[in-house]
Design an enzyme around this catalytic site. Structure first.
Site, PDB file in Angstrom:
ATOM      1  N   GLU A 160     169.401  59.851  18.196  1.00  0.00           N
ATOM      2  CA  GLU A 160     170.161  59.638  17.147  1.00  0.00           C
ATOM      3  C   GLU A 160     171.420  59.046  16.818  1.00  0.00           C
ATOM      4  O   GLU A 160     171.967  58.452  16.882  1.00  0.00           O
ATOM      5  CB  GLU A 160     171.305  61.319  17.487  1.00  0.00           C
ATOM      6  N   THR A 213     175.165  60.146   7.606  1.00  0.00           N
ATOM      7  CA  THR A 213     175.728  60.382   9.553  1.00  0.00           C
ATOM      8  C   THR A 213     176.656  59.159   9.050  1.00  0.00           C
ATOM      9  O   THR A 213     178.214  59.936   9.933  1.00  0.00           O
ATOM     10  CB  THR A 213     175.212  60.805  10.111  1.00  0.00           C
TER      11      THR A 213
HETATM   12  N1  HSE Z   1     177.927  67.036  14.728  1.00  0.00           N
HETATM   13  C1  HSE Z   1     177.702  65.638  13.932  1.00  0.00           C
HETATM   14  C2  HSE Z   1     178.329  65.340  12.833  1.00  0.00           C
HETATM   15  C3  HSE Z   1     176.250  66.551  12.949  1.00  0.00           C
HETATM   16  O1  HSE Z   1     178.516  65.943  12.266  1.00  0.00           O
HETATM   17  O2  HSE Z   1     178.608  63.785  12.559  1.00  0.00           O
HETATM   18  C4  HSE Z   1     175.502  65.315  12.064  1.00  0.00           C
HETATM   19  O3  HSE Z   1     174.798  65.733  11.637  1.00  0.00           O
END
Ligand code: HSE
Length: 339
Positions: A160, A213
């Protein structure tokens, strides 16, 4: 305290007793395997970076084969429109598998990976997590490592970090462990499986616009007001209580986000129109899945979930935006061997 050390980053383990260091290669070593890992809905509206759950579909598949030459190759990626790197030093699947092999002292192993993307990239459905988790579960199984799948979490978090610049666990933890997961703490890493009502259905719609993201994280405010923090932690506690108490009304009224959604909703076409449509049609709650652009609604039954996805897709079509939809209960199993 036990500590998993991966490169420069330490992930101390404590708390639930689920996480233990991988034993690595204790059992029989296989030669080829095919694994499915599920998509996930992270944040669950009010729990930014700390709550997530897995769904039954969509998800990604990895085929992993042992080879005679030490090192990892990626021979094929499908379903990505050429967007993902075949270079094993740049692909999150191979990089996280390499971290795992290093941790168990087996970099002598040769592996070839095929990645079959069965879900959209940049969708807010944990696309990179599903691929990474499928790869890690494949190597763990090939190595005959029978420790709990959650032991792979620090390696998946490395994936990630590579994918979006931040090693959040709210996609990879539910993808690995299945079900509804709370990241109680990152340092030390402490994850908790939460119960959920069996009849909670999830309607997901992915509007076909790109929201990376990395960028969706950059627009979030760094400082928050105390009154907003109070609202938010009341809601998180309410949601977790609702899950334990099987109280769907409490779950619904707790799923409100005053911190992230007001900013990120701007990246999603007609977010508030879609919310109104879903709530009018009987949704328990509605919000952004992960960093978006996917949105999701909880419902009490499959039929309502299907009607909501149909309505939202119809609306998106009317504003000339393509979409995909998925209806699922919560996936309590996580990754599974399919071949
Ligand atoms: N918690 C992360 C965000 C999840 O909201 O950036 C990304 O899928």
């Amino acid at each position: 305290m036990e500590t998993n050390i991966i490169e420069d980053k330490q992930y101390p383990l404590q708390g639930t007793g689920v996480l233990t260091p991988p034993s690595g290669g204790g059992g029989a070593v296989g030669s080829s395997i095919q694994v499915f890992a599920p998509a996930t809905v992270a944040n669950v509206v009010c729990g930014f970076d700390v709550l997530g759950f897995a769904v039954n579909e969509p998800g990604d598949e990895v085929i992993m084969r042992r080879t005679n030459k030490a090192g990892i190759t990626i021979s094929k990626i499908t379903g990505d429109d050429g967007r993902l790197p075949l270079n094993p030093a740049k692909n999150t699947v191979s990089v996280s598998v390499q971290h795992y092999l290093q941790s168990i002292g087996r970099t002598d192993i040769g592996l070839d990976i095929e990645l079959h993307k069965k879900m959209p990239i940049g969708s807010g459905l944990g696309s990179s997590s599903a691929s990474t988790v499928a790869g890690l579960f494949a190597i763990k199984t090939l190595m005959g490592d029978d420790t709990d799948a959650s032991t792979l979490l620090p390696f998946a978090m490395k994936g990630e970090e590579m994918a979006c610049g931040h090693g959040h666990a709210d996609n990879v933890a539910p993808a690995l462990m299945g079900g509804f997961v709370l990241i109680r703490s990152y340092e030390p890493l402490d994850v908790v499986r939460l119960p959920h009502p069996a009849n909670l259905w999830c309607a997901i719609v992915f509007p076909d616009v790109d929201v990376p993201t990395r960028e969706a994280r950059q627009i979030i405010r760094n400082k928050i007001q105390m009154k907003d923090a109070v609202t938010q932690w009341g809601n998180i506690a309410g949601l977790v209580s609702g899950l334990f108490m099987q109280d769907i009304d409490l779950i619904g009224r707790s799923m409100k986000d005053v911190l992230v959604e007001p900013v990120r909703s701007m990246l999603i076409p007609d977010f508030y129109v879609m919310r109104e449509l879903a709530m009018e049609m009987g949704a328990v709650s509605f919000g952004i899945s992960g960093s978006g652009p996917s949105v999701f609604a909880f419902t009490r039954d499959e039929d309502t979930a299907k009607r909501i996805t149909a309505k939202l897709q119809q609306h998106l079509t009317s504003i000339k935006i393509g979409s995909n939809a998925y209806v699922s209960t919560i996936n309590d199993k996580g990754p599974r061997v399919i071949g």
